[in-house]
Design a protein around this motif. Structure first.
Motif, mmCIF file in Angstrom:
data_model
loop_
_atom_site.group_PDB
_atom_site.id
_atom_site.type_symbol
_atom_site.label_atom_id
_atom_site.label_comp_id
_atom_site.label_asym_id
_atom_site.label_seq_id
_atom_site.Cartn_x
_atom_site.Cartn_y
_atom_site.Cartn_z
ATOM 1 N N LEU A 29 0.856 -1.199 -0.077
ATOM 2 C CA LEU A 29 0.023 -0.044 0.061
ATOM 3 C C LEU A 29 0.860 1.327 -0.068
ATOM 4 O O LEU A 29 1.753 1.562 0.972
ATOM 5 C CB LEU A 29 -0.952 0.016 1.084
ATOM 6 N N PHE A 30 0.854 2.049 -0.996
ATOM 7 C CA PHE A 30 1.447 3.144 -1.173
ATOM 8 C C PHE A 30 0.785 4.293 -0.923
ATOM 9 O O PHE A 30 -0.634 4.443 -0.987
ATOM 10 C CB PHE A 30 2.061 3.379 -2.669
ATOM 11 N N PHE A 31 1.396 5.383 -0.150
ATOM 12 C CA PHE A 31 0.570 6.801 0.195
ATOM 13 C C PHE A 31 1.203 7.916 0.117
ATOM 14 O O PHE A 31 2.743 7.853 0.110
ATOM 15 C CB PHE A 31 0.275 6.597 1.540
ATOM 16 N N ASN A 32 0.942 9.021 -0.388
ATOM 17 C CA ASN A 32 1.709 10.256 -0.533
ATOM 18 C C ASN A 32 1.963 10.781 0.870
ATOM 19 O O ASN A 32 1.123 11.223 1.482
ATOM 20 C CB ASN A 32 0.784 11.381 -1.338
ATOM 21 N N GLN A 33 3.390 10.632 1.128
ATOM 22 C CA GLN A 33 3.918 11.364 2.342
ATOM 23 C C GLN A 33 3.642 12.665 2.634
ATOM 24 O O GLN A 33 3.340 13.031 3.678
ATOM 25 C CB GLN A 33 5.506 10.852 2.250
ATOM 26 N N ARG A 34 3.619 13.484 1.502
ATOM 27 C CA ARG A 34 3.497 15.044 1.708
ATOM 28 C C ARG A 34 2.137 15.193 1.957
ATOM 29 O O ARG A 34 1.638 16.198 3.147
ATOM 30 C CB ARG A 34 3.864 15.840 0.328
ATOM 31 N N VAL A 35 1.201 14.466 1.439
ATOM 32 C CA VAL A 35 -0.268 14.822 1.863
ATOM 33 C C VAL A 35 -0.472 14.410 3.105
ATOM 34 O O VAL A 35 -1.272 15.140 3.942
ATOM 35 C CB VAL A 35 -1.259 13.901 0.800
ATOM 36 N N TRP A 36 0.207 13.137 3.628
ATOM 37 C CA TRP A 36 -0.091 12.541 4.886
ATOM 38 C C TRP A 36 0.445 13.617 5.864
ATOM 39 O O TRP A 36 -0.373 13.745 6.947
ATOM 40 C CB TRP A 36 0.708 11.150 5.071
ATOM 41 N N ALA A 37 1.633 14.208 5.747
ATOM 42 C CA ALA A 37 2.112 15.415 6.574
ATOM 43 C C ALA A 37 1.309 16.450 6.908
ATOM 44 O O ALA A 37 0.998 16.968 7.799
ATOM 45 C CB ALA A 37 3.387 15.539 6.023
ATOM 46 N N GLN A 38 0.590 16.989 5.683
ATOM 47 C CA GLN A 38 -0.379 18.053 5.650
ATOM 48 C C GLN A 38 -1.414 17.764 6.698
ATOM 49 O O GLN A 38 -2.073 18.424 7.251
ATOM 50 C CB GLN A 38 -0.696 18.347 4.131
#
Length: 411
Positions: free
Chosen positions: A135-144
């Motif tokens: 499962l990949f996730f967008n790290q920048r979005v997750w941080a925001q």
């Protein structure tokens, strides 16, 4: 393409080998370029016969037609059950001497050694091991959005709600049949566990497909698809990866070749994207292994084919290829600190003696071409037609596997 053309043009003394495959995305081309460079140093020029199309369906059709026309390539991406079938037909050059000379039995993962061995003969050169349950996730979005790594389905549901509030699609999703099948097999492992999954992957155990946990996986598949709402399209996996890369989507369930693609576009794991095992599959490895088969033909290039096999399994080629591809080396004697964090977890899972290692159904490790395609088509109909209940879809899947079991002799 520049490396492929340039290296092929080098030196008239280099022996050219025709290689058919379906590695055509940006990350895949970077990985092929690494093999081209390694082979060129050993006097082998790679003539590219790349056939576009995720999942390799188009490439296999072209390969079959070339073999029937008695014009096989010198080497081809032949994997899983197809590799065994072609070996039985005498189409594959055995590589026992290469393997013995280079001590493959002592340097390859035992799983890899088993996959490339058929009836006691080494029938392919292994390139890399892919982990499907990723499962990949967008790290920048997750941080925001101040989200934690999605480790459970509850985490996924909470993240999806937060992403929708931010105007971001929870999942990069495609209704292409092979992509649906890829997601579904990870859900079979998640909902059913490794023991049931192993039975599902064994064609002769068709009764396992009647287990209630298969219906739960189908329900989970429909739930995942609905997280994005009703607007779903069929698009190439690279388009889905691009949505994740740009932040238009928050998550993507896909094999770890996605990491190779994201890296080719300039992303870095841990900074731009994160990865985790699909919920419910931590510590497990749902695998697909890239292999190159050396095909028997009229051109009599056995010495060069054996040299190609030797080079692509060498430590230098293994690291270069897999670092670009997103997969992990087939060797258990490399230094895992040279792998990124996603690949390192995959390699270490392979290395652990107690890790459940399960063959991919969707990517030819546990099903022949016809069965794989039939299952994908049935799953495609299920997700596209709300009138098809999980119970009806399960009946269809069980019937397909039962038919395959009748057509396949017991091993």
């Amino acid at each position: 393409m520049s490396l492929l053309l340039g290296c092929t043009a080098l030196g008239a003394q280099a022996q050219t080998l025709d290689v058919l495959h379906w590695w055509t995305s940006a990350g895949e081309r970077r990985a092929v370029d690494q093999l081209v460079l390694q082979l060129d140093r050993r006097g082998i020029a790679w003539r590219d016969a790349a056939i576009p199309g995720g999942g390799g369906g188009g490439a296999m059709k072209v390969l079959n037609s070339r073999v029937l026309a008695r014009d096989p390539p010198d080497a081809a991406q032949v994997i899983g059950r197809t590799l065994a079938d072609w070996s039985d037909l005498g189409l594959v050059l055995p590589l026992d001497e290469v393997a013995q000379r280079n001590r493959w039995s002592q340097s390859l993962f035992p799983l890899v050694q088993r996959v490339i061995t058929h009836r006691g003969r080494i029938v392919a050169a292994p390139l890399g091991v892919h982990r499907i349950n990723t499962l990949f996730f967008n790290q920048r979005v997750w941080a925001q959005l101040k989200l934690g790594a999605p480790k459970t389905w509850g985490d996924v549901e909470q993240a999806a709600a937060a992403l929708r509030r931010a105007g971001i699609a929870p999942f990069a999703w495609s209704d292409e049949p092979w992509q649906i099948a890829t997601v579904f097999e990870t859900l079979l492992l998640s909902e059913g566990g490794p023991v049931l999954y192993a039975e599902l992957a064994a064609t002769q155990r068709w009764q396992a497909w009647q287990d209630p946990r298969v219906a739960k996986a189908l329900e989970r598949l429909r739930w995942l698809r609905r997280l994005n709402g009703e607007t779903v399209i069929e698009q190439r996996w690279t388009a889905s990866a691009r949505q994740l890369f740009t932040g238009d989507a928050g998550m993507l369930i896909m094999g770890d070749w996605t990491g190779g693609e994201l890296t080719a576009w300039g992303a870095q794991p841990g900074r731009d994207y994160g990865c985790a095992p699909v919920p419910g599959t931590a510590g497990m490895h749902l695998y697909s292994i890239d292999t190159l088969a050396m095909l028997v033909g009229t051109k009599k290039r056995e010495a060069e084919q054996e040299r190609m096999a030797e080079v692509v399994v060498s430590p230098a080629a293994q690291l270069a290829y897999n670092q670009a591809k997103g997969s992990v080396p087939v060797r258990d004697d490399i230094d895992p600190t040279q792998l990124d964090e996603c690949a390192r977890d995959s390699w270490q899972t392979l290395k652990r003696a107690d890790s459940p290692l399960l063959p991919s159904i969707a990517h030819r490790m546990a099903a022949d071409e016809a069965t794989k395609d039939a299952l994908a088509d049935a799953l495609h109909r299920f997700v596209k037609d709300p009138a098809v209940t999980p119970a009806r879809a399960q009946e269809r899947l069980a019937a397909l596997i039962r038919s395959a079991a009748r057509a396949t002799p017991s091993q």
